[in-house]
Structure formats: C-alpha cells, structure tokens
Design an enzyme around this catalytic site. Sequence first.
Site, PDB file in Angstrom:
ATOM      1  N   CYS A 149       0.845  -1.207   0.000  1.00  0.00           N
ATOM      2  CA  CYS A 149       0.000   0.000   0.000  1.00  0.00           C
ATOM      3  C   CYS A 149       0.872   1.245   0.000  1.00  0.00           C
ATOM      4  CB  CYS A 149      -0.928  -0.019   1.219  1.00  0.00           C
ATOM      5  SG  CYS A 149      -1.996   1.437   1.295  1.00  0.00           S
ATOM      6  N   CYS A 152      -0.351   4.278   2.096  1.00  0.00           N
ATOM      7  CA  CYS A 152      -0.283   4.062   3.559  1.00  0.00           C
ATOM      8  C   CYS A 152       1.144   4.238   4.045  1.00  0.00           C
ATOM      9  CB  CYS A 152      -0.730   2.649   3.944  1.00  0.00           C
ATOM     10  SG  CYS A 152      -2.205   2.069   3.124  1.00  0.00           S
ATOM     11  N   ASP A 153       2.122   3.714   3.276  1.00  0.00           N
ATOM     12  CA  ASP A 153       3.484   3.594   3.800  1.00  0.00           C
ATOM     13  C   ASP A 153       4.494   4.563   3.189  1.00  0.00           C
ATOM     14  OD1 ASP A 153       2.563   1.598   5.416  1.00  0.00           O
ATOM     15  OD2 ASP A 153       3.056  -0.020   4.034  1.00  0.00           O
TER      16      ASP A 153
END
Length: 327
Positions: A149, A152-153
């Site tokens: 992701c 997200c990261d």
Amino acid sequence: MSFRIGMLSRKAMAKEAEKEYDVVIVGSGPAGLTAAIYSARYMLDTVVIAGEIGGQMGETGYVENYPGFIRITGQELVKRFTDHVAHYKVPIQMDEVETIERDGEKFRVRTKRGITYKTKTVILAVGVKRRRLNVPGEQEYTGKGVSYCAPCDAPFFRGKVVAVVGGGDSAASAAILLADYASRVYLIHRRNELRAQPIYRKLLEENPKIEILWSRVVERLEGDTFLRKAVLKNRETGELEELELDGLFVEIGADPPREFLERIGVELDEQGYVKVGPDQSTSIPGIFAAGDCTTGSNKYKQIVTAAAEGAVAADAAYNYIIRKFPR
Ligand code: NAP
C-alpha cells in the site's frame, strides 16, 4: 437512526437478528459505497458490511481520472465517498460476511462476528485480492520494508530508496506517489513494455527520481531486521543483479476472491469474476454484484466504472424489490 461506522454491541446484535433489510451491501470500495448512496436515495433500508473501508481505492496513490477531481489521493477520495454515505445515514458494519443462504424469497447473510442479517437483496461489491510475488523473503520482510500500500506507507520512506514491482496502472501510480517522498524510485517490470495507460509512461519518464528497470523479475529479497536488497533476474541476459533498497512495493495486480464467491454460489467466469448481466444481476435472483469482482464494464477496472456498476446494481435491486415484494 444515526450514521455509524463500527461494530455492533451484543444488544444491538440481538436487535439486528430481528430486523429485515431491503439491501445488504458486501464491501465498501467505490462500488459498494455508491450502491449505498443510491439505495438510500431509493429509501431502501440498507446496511454495508465490510472488513475495511475504501477497498483498492484507498490503496491508490494519486487518482487523476475520476471526473471532477484533476488530482486527488485515493484516501481523500475514500473520505469523500464515506462522507457522502454518512449524509444518507447508511450504517457501515466492520465485519466479514461468511455465508449467504436463501430463506424462501429472501436471504440470510451470516458474518464472522456471528450476526445474521435478513434481507430481500444482496449486492456483492467485494473487489479483488492483491497478488503476492511469492518469492523468498517476501513474507519475512512484509511490514519491514515490503509493502502492498503505497499511500499508507510512502511517508515512512522519505529520503530513502524504494522499488515498485509491476507494469500496470497500480505500479505506475504508486511509483509517482513514492517519488514525492523517496530519493530514488525503481520500477521493476518483467517485460519491456508497460501495461499501464500510455499517459503513465510519459509521467514516469518525465520524473527525474524514477528509473524503469525493464525485463527484470524479483528472485528473492534479503536483509537483516529490515529489507536491504532485492536480487533481480534480467530476463534477457539471465544475469542476476543486486539492487540495494529500503522499501519494495508490490503492485502486480489482483484476483477476485474465488473461494468466497464459490461459497456464495453465484456463477463465475473462468478467472473467478462474477458473471453479471447489464443490470448487474448474477445467476442468483436477488443477488447483484458490482465493481472489480464482476465481468461488468468490459472488465475495465476503474473507480468510475466500479461506482457506475454500484449505481446500476442499486437501481436493479430497487426494481427487483418493488416487483417481487409489492407493498
Ligand atoms: P494489472 O493491470 O493486472 O497489471 C499487473 C502488472 O503486474 C502487469 O504489468 C503484470 O505484468 C505485472 N505482474 C503480474 N504478475 C506478476 C508477477 N508475478 N511478477 C512480476 N510482475 C507481475 O493490475 P493493476 O495495475 O493492479 O491494475 C488493475 C486494474 O485497476 C486495471 O484495470 C487498472 O486499469 C486499474 N487501475 C487503474 C488506476 C487508474 O486509472 N488510476 C490505478 C490503479 C489501477 P505484465 O504486464 O507482463 O502482465
């Protein structure tokens, strides 16, 4: 009824067991959330059941082709969708559907948390599951450098060296987002031609931080407590190459959740996608399907097509209900 995203208490679970819905929507990506908006506007008693909010849309970096937004992050678009659902007060239950059984003309939808929802119709909007590379080190370094992701990261890789595996729209979009944070982004693709939309090739080539490594596959991942390098195989020369990096983002596509869909019993195509008609109806009357898990929209998997299928499914569910259960 107030809007809620959450899990039911024991008392609320008992109440739920007595209630009958018009529509249970399984999944909360663009298809499920749009179906919720349209169902609510048809004044249908609706609930969304989902393990997570937003589906693949929330895992997409920048979205630049959803009409009305020249550039928006996937996560911001998820928020816009959920705010819209909240406006119509459709509850979203964080749970997982295990089975859907026929009960006369209606259905019983049973979940992992032990709740049974009675409903006249179901809309399956369960999306697709991300593929894994299945190479040594992938599992060991998941969460320690290996990610699925980018939005997200990405902030964890500010000033670092990362690679993205894949040659489709997801990989291209992830690489472009990651270039906003990382010092260097390698795109590792197994062929020498991208599958992604042509505009992505231009955007990737114009970005000075991005380098495409053509005709390479990941053989294995190595590191210590954290990922340190990927061993790549050059498919043209057969040579092995070491690529030092801090993060690796796997973006190699996705498959429909075949095992779950087979359990429900709807007819699937050879790749496991739910066969749908022009009104998003499945082989089981009263069960409709929308979004990436279906054969709809010529299998063109976009947020806009998923949303459109969600709208059509809700309209078809409404027409099915008024025909089948006249008041
Ligand atoms: P995809 O289009 O299926 O592409 C997957 C990519 O990964 C392909 O380039 C494929 O290589 C490669 N690949 C597959 N298995 C591999 C393996 N084991 N090892 C190495 N590489 C592998 O998947 P996607 O990019 O996730 O896109 C899925 C759908 O979502 C598409 O319809 C796409 O248009 C849509 N999408 C749209 C947007 C957007 O419009 N902004 C963003 C994201 C996704 P080959 O090319 O050699 O097959």
